[in-house]
Write an enzyme that holds these catalytic residues in place. Structure first.
Site, PDB file in Angstrom:
ATOM      1  N   LYS A 190     -13.016  16.896  -4.030  1.00  0.00           N
ATOM      2  CA  LYS A 190     -12.609  18.231  -4.465  1.00  0.00           C
ATOM      3  C   LYS A 190     -13.255  19.235  -3.499  1.00  0.00           C
ATOM      4  CE  LYS A 190     -12.417  20.993  -8.715  1.00  0.00           C
ATOM      5  NZ  LYS A 190     -12.849  21.048 -10.125  1.00  0.00           N
ATOM      6  N   TYR A 197       0.803  -1.218   0.000  1.00  0.00           N
ATOM      7  CA  TYR A 197       0.000   0.000   0.000  1.00  0.00           C
ATOM      8  C   TYR A 197       0.836   1.268   0.000  1.00  0.00           C
ATOM      9  CZ  TYR A 197       0.207  -1.278   4.993  1.00  0.00           C
ATOM     10  OH  TYR A 197       0.608  -1.687   6.232  1.00  0.00           O
TER      11      TYR A 197
END
Length: 128
Positions: free
Chosen positions: A107, A62
């Site tokens: 966002k 990861y």
């Protein structure tokens, strides 16, 4: 007739909150100034072989995944979060151990003209 075993529920590796300043968006100011983007990735795979042998080579590293996704996030600008999410899902599925990937792009600094907490696009892609 032999007894059938229950289907294995996919294991998941999740990395959340990979953050970068990047220049994605359809507006000129987004491309010029940039803004903060955050990505979460959930990978589905069978981790039993890795666990049985305590072997990193039989699972997803990861740290490498996070670096790869960060590189895409800070890489070539695109207009749409959907495009960016697809590129990230494709990168996850490039690992033959990964059966499916869910990507959520945040966002939080988008200009919506109203108060809000976050804008996200989430996609799930799986191997055919």
């Amino acid at each position: 007739m032999p007894e059938q075993l229950p289907a294995h529920t996919p294991d998941r590796i999740t990395v959340r909150g990979i953050t970068a300043h990047a220049h994605h968006g359809v507006y000129d100011w987004e491309r010029e100034r940039g803004q903060t983007f955050v990505v979460d990735a959930v990978l589905e795979l069978d981790t039993r072989p890795a666990a049985a042998g305590d072997d990193l080579e039989r699972t997803v590293n990861y740290a490498e995944l996070a670096q790869r996704l960060h590189g895409i996030l800070t890489g070539e600008p695109v207009d749409l979060l959907e495009t960016l999410a697809q590129r990230m899902a494709d990168a996850c599925l490039a690992n033959p151990l990964v059966d499916a990937a869910e990507i959520t792009l945040h966002k939080p600094d988008a200009e919506l003209g109203v108060p809000f907490d976050d804008v996200t696009v989430a996609i799930r892609r799986q191997r055919p």
